[in-house]
Structure formats: C-alpha cells, structure tokens
Motif scaffolding. Sequence first.
Motif, PDB file in Angstrom:
ATOM      1  N   THR A  51       0.739  -1.395   0.045  1.00 25.40           N
ATOM      2  CA  THR A  51      -0.092   0.140   0.177  1.00 25.40           C
ATOM      3  C   THR A  51       0.955   1.226  -0.064  1.00 25.40           C
ATOM      4  OG1 THR A  51      -0.279  -0.179   2.541  1.00 25.40           O
ATOM      5  CG2 THR A  51      -2.121  -1.055   1.090  1.00 25.40           C
ATOM      6  N   PRO A 110      -1.354   3.210  -2.941  1.00 27.61           N
ATOM      7  CA  PRO A 110      -2.451   3.102  -1.899  1.00 27.61           C
ATOM      8  C   PRO A 110      -3.846   2.684  -2.761  1.00 27.61           C
ATOM      9  CG  PRO A 110      -1.036   5.076  -1.960  1.00 27.61           C
ATOM     10  CD  PRO A 110      -0.727   4.254  -3.390  1.00 27.61           C
ATOM     11  N   THR A 125      -4.709  -0.353  -3.542  1.00 26.09           N
ATOM     12  CA  THR A 125      -4.315  -1.546  -4.367  1.00 26.09           C
ATOM     13  C   THR A 125      -5.417  -2.748  -3.290  1.00 26.09           C
ATOM     14  OG1 THR A 125      -2.982  -3.821  -4.810  1.00 26.09           O
ATOM     15  CG2 THR A 125      -2.214  -2.307  -2.911  1.00 26.09           C
TER      16      THR A 125
END
Length: 134
Positions: free
Chosen positions: A104, A108, A110
């Motif tokens: 992440t 960010p 995902t």
Amino acid sequence: MQLQQSRRPLAWTTLLCALLGAGAATAQPAGDATSVAKGKRLFMRCAACHDVGDTPSGRIGPNLKGLLGRPLGGLVGYNYSPAMKAQKQVWDEALLNAWLTKPTNVVPGTTMAFIGIPDADERKALIDYLRSAK
Ligand code: HEC
C-alpha cells in the motif's frame, strides 16, 4: 574491402566480449542459485493468489511470470483495481522491493491483501526468484 577493414576491431570486440562474459560469469555471487531457491520457497506465501506458470491471466492475483519490465497493472486480461490501473510505472527491482515491503506504500488502494515482508534478504530472494521466472 569493408570486411578487411573491420576484421581487426571485430577481433578485439570478440575478445573483449569473451573477457567480459567470463568476468560476468565468475562475478555471479555464489548465493544466486541459493537465493532463487530460497525465493521459490518463499513464493509459497504468494502462491495462494499468484502463479508464475502459464495461466493466461492469473488466479486471485495476476500471473507474475516475466514481471520485471512489465508496466504496473499491465497483464492483459487481469481485472486490476482502479488504483493499480492508474499506475504509469514499470516494475523494476527497486519498485518491487518497495512493493514487497508494503504494497500500500507503492499503490495506495491496491486490493492485494498482503501486509508485506520486513526481512530484506527474503525480499531479495523473492525478487531473484521472480526474475528467474520468465
Ligand atoms: C491474498 C492474495 C494475495 C497474496 C497472498 C499476494 N498477492 Fe500479490 N496481488 C494480489 C492481487 C489481488 C493483486 C492485484 C492488486 C490490484 O489490482 O490492486 C496483486 C498484485 C501483485 C503485483 C502487481 C502485479 C502487476 O501485474 O502489476 C505483484 C508484483 C504482486 N502482487 C506480488 C506478490 C508477491 C511477490 C506475493 C508474495 C510475497 C504476493 N503478491 C502475495 C493478491 C495477492
């Protein structure tokens, strides 16, 4: 004529390549095969979701065969998260190392539900393994 002129430089180039080739071969750290083997074992943590075989698009996660050099979110046929699809970078070792540390942090948002690997040697082994999976 052209051939005659280029013979000498060609010989030198060949020699240089041979030397460099031999150098590269001997410069390979002895741990390389070991690292790949270690990475293969560690990949069991990924294998619930990922494959490096010949599945066209992957399982829960995308197929990781030939990952290095591929754009993030670049496997055709795999349905990535919008966050991953918006990425413009290409996978290289540094990025993969950051991803494996904490996914992440790199992307960010995902959907890869994986906390990350704190051990740098383990990350390196996984990267070595993924590099070998072409
Ligand atoms: C619980 C399932 C799961 C596990 C375990 C998991 N992943 Fe993933 N992985 C995913 C999903 C889902 C995606 C797609 C993420 C997205 O679209 O945001 C992904 C994406 C990726 C990507 C990006 C691929 C691309 O085509 O851009 C890489 C690299 C990756 N994972 C590596 C790993 C590695 C290495 C491990 C083991 C250390 C691992 N993953 C463990 C589910 C998982």
